[in-house]
Design an enzyme around this catalytic site. Structure first.
Site, short mmCIF file in Angstrom:
data_model
loop_
_atom_site.label_atom_id
_atom_site.label_comp_id
_atom_site.label_asym_id
_atom_site.label_seq_id
_atom_site.Cartn_x
_atom_site.Cartn_y
_atom_site.Cartn_z
N ASP A 225 0.86 -1.18 0.00
CA ASP A 225 0.00 0.00 0.00
C ASP A 225 0.90 1.23 0.00
O ASP A 225 1.73 1.39 0.89
CB ASP A 225 -0.90 -0.01 1.23
CG ASP A 225 -1.91 1.12 1.17
OD1 ASP A 225 -2.91 0.99 0.45
OD2 ASP A 225 -1.69 2.15 1.83
N GLU A 317 -2.98 -2.11 -5.47
CA GLU A 317 -4.32 -1.60 -5.72
C GLU A 317 -4.33 -0.85 -7.04
O GLU A 317 -3.36 -0.20 -7.38
CB GLU A 317 -4.69 -0.64 -4.60
CG GLU A 317 -6.14 -0.57 -4.31
CD GLU A 317 -6.38 0.14 -2.98
OE1 GLU A 317 -7.54 0.24 -2.59
OE2 GLU A 317 -5.42 0.59 -2.36
N CYS A 370 -11.51 -4.44 7.78
CA CYS A 370 -10.66 -4.93 8.88
C CYS A 370 -9.94 -6.19 8.39
O CYS A 370 -10.58 -7.13 7.92
CB CYS A 370 -11.51 -5.25 10.10
SG CYS A 370 -10.58 -6.09 11.39
N ASP A 399 -2.24 1.87 6.95
CA ASP A 399 -1.72 1.39 5.66
C ASP A 399 -1.32 -0.08 5.71
O ASP A 399 -1.44 -0.80 4.72
CB ASP A 399 -0.55 2.27 5.22
CG ASP A 399 -0.98 3.71 5.00
OD1 ASP A 399 -2.16 3.92 4.65
OD2 ASP A 399 -0.17 4.62 5.21
ZN LIG Z 1 -12.14 -6.52 12.96
#
Ligand SMILES: [Zn+2]
Length: 468
Positions: A225, A317, A370, A399
């Site tokens: 990232d 990404e 998450c 990040d």
């Molecule tokens: Zn979580």
């Protein structure tokens, strides 16, 4: 050799660029060649336009197609023939410059015309390409390309020889290229001299034979990232710092930009030229921009070389480049520019190392998800540097969390059959092969799954498909 597996050889096209230290005389000679390229380009463009306009006018008079002014060819050989027929009149000084100079300009025009017509007919994807425009002495980047004649690196590796321009001193050693040339694993296809960021450069386009590598850990995956306050965060938890001196250089750049915006610049409406101070500030700002770009690219090169040598799979990404350029925040812009560079470098370096590059689509919520339990936040301000999960209580650098989500995305990739491998080869104009997540058609996701991501990173409204 005993114990060493047979290695495949890759034939790639690779560029080597070196800064030049030109004498004032050499600089004048290069500028004369760049000027010659521009003259040939502009003459041929004017000719093409004149014929097009003439035919359009004749059509309005009702002239039948077979009696229209004949078209002139847009191919490079056709433009060459047309130019050679008139060069003695248009450019009586033509013999002072290498024919490669005129070729540079005509080739650029031939390619621009092809791009325009392909774009118009839909043969060329991407943004619409406009009709070629005249090159201005003030605004265009001076450049000249040599494809034939005496092009070589001197044995001292500190000088290069180019046709007509002669022996040019390099600002840095050309040992990396010289070693390959001496070993016979590289062949120079062309050399381009160009000015950029207040410096002159020569870049050699070479056909290079490389040993196909094998990543040290072929089964390992890493997510990357790109950051603003640091260079990059890895899913391993490592945070790669920015290159040294980048912050100082960026600060200087901001200061110069401020000074320039306060100075007396040119005004088209009143015909006012920019003041001397303003011009000086502009040159300095250009140099500062180049320095920041170089520092960052250098840092990225070190990072991508290390990653490609170690990991079998690298996940990054995909970002909306057009949208990013609209962003006014300087730090963000620098990071965004680095992003395209990161992907470009990883695409060819994974090709060389035999690794695989996976690109996640830009709707994949890598920052908001998450990495522990897969819960997705609806909002995450850019200022929040730490990801705190309200569902499972995970607390992690923002990040690093995003990088972990990206790495998890690759786990869903089935097997490592040949079709999931990154295509080998350096030409990366097309989209890198591999997996990308694409948006699923609305209505196909189960309502109960909305807003959560299983640990593998497969979201409810995303699925993985192969990019062709
Ligand atoms: Zn979580």
């Amino acid at each position: 050799m005993l114990g060493v597996a047979h290695r495949e050889r890759l034939s790639v096209v690779q560029a080597y660029r070196f800064a030049l230290d030109l004498t004032p005389r050499q600089e004048r000679a290069v500028l004369a060649h760049a000027g010659a390229a521009r003259v040939a380009h502009n003459w041929a463009l004017a000719r093409v336009k004149a014929v097009m306009d003439q035919r359009a006018a004749e059509r309005t008079y009702g002239t039948p197609d077979e009696h229209l002014t004949p078209t002139i060819g847009w191919s490079l050989p056709a433009l060459h023939r047309a130019w050679n027929a008139v060069k003695a009149d248009v450019a009586p000084w033509w013999a002072e410059c290498s024919k490669e100079a005129f070729n540079t300009g005509l080739d650029a025009l031939a390619r621009a015309l092809t791009n325009w017509s392909d774009s118009r007919s839909g043969k060329r994807a991407g943004r619409r390409v406009g009709f070629p425009r005249f090159k201005s002495r003030r605004r265009s980047t001076p450049s000249v390309r040599f494809t034939t004649g005496a092009i070589r690196v001197e044995p001292d590796r500190r000088h290069v020889v180019l046709p007509r321009l002669g022996r040019l001193k390099l600002h840095e050693s050309a040992r990396k290229l010289a070693r390959r040339l001496e070993a016979g694993t590289a062949r120079i296809l062309s050399a381009t001299v160009r000015r950029g960021g207040g410096r002159w450069y020569v870049s050699f386009t070479c056909a290079v034979q490389r040993d196909a590598g094998v990543p040290a850990r072929p089964d390992a995956t890493v997510g990357v990232d790109l950051g603003v306050t640091h260079l990059a965060a890895l899913s391993t938890g490592e945070v790669e710092p920015n290159p040294r001196h980048l912050d100082t250089a960026a600060r200087r750049m901001r200061r110069l930009a401020r000074r320039m915006s306060r100075g007396v610049g040119p005004d088209r409406r009143t015909g006012r030229r920019g003041s001397k101070r303003w011009k000086r500030a502009r040159v300095r700002l250009g140099r500062a921009h180049a320095r920041v770009a170089h520092l960052r690219r250098d840092g990225l090169h070190k990072l991508t070389t290390r990653l490609a040598a170690e990991y079998g799979t690298i996940v990054v990404e995909d970002l909306n480049v057009a949208g990013m350029l609209a962003n006014r925040r300087l730090a963000r812009r620098i990071a965004d520019a680095g992003f395209a560079e990161l992907r470009r470098q990883l695409a060819y370096k994974t090709g060389w190392s035999g690794g695989r590059l996976v690109v996640a689509d830009r709707w994949y919520p890598s920052s908001k998800t998450c990495s522990g339990c897969g819960a997705v936040k609806t909002k995450l301000a850019l200022s929040e540097r730490t990801y705190t999960c309200t569902t499972c209580g995970l607390v992690l650098d923002r990040d690093v969390n995003a990088a972990r989500n990206l790495a998890a995305l690759a786990v869903t990739v089935a097997g490592s059959g040949p079709e999931t491998r990154n295509g080998r080869g350096a030409d990366r104009k097309t989209r890198p092969r591999g997996l990308v997540a694409v948006k699923r058609q609305p209505g196909t996701a189960k309502a109960a799954n909305t807003g959560t991501v299983p640990p593998q990173g497969r979201t409810s409204n995303h699925e993985l498909t192969y990019a062709s």
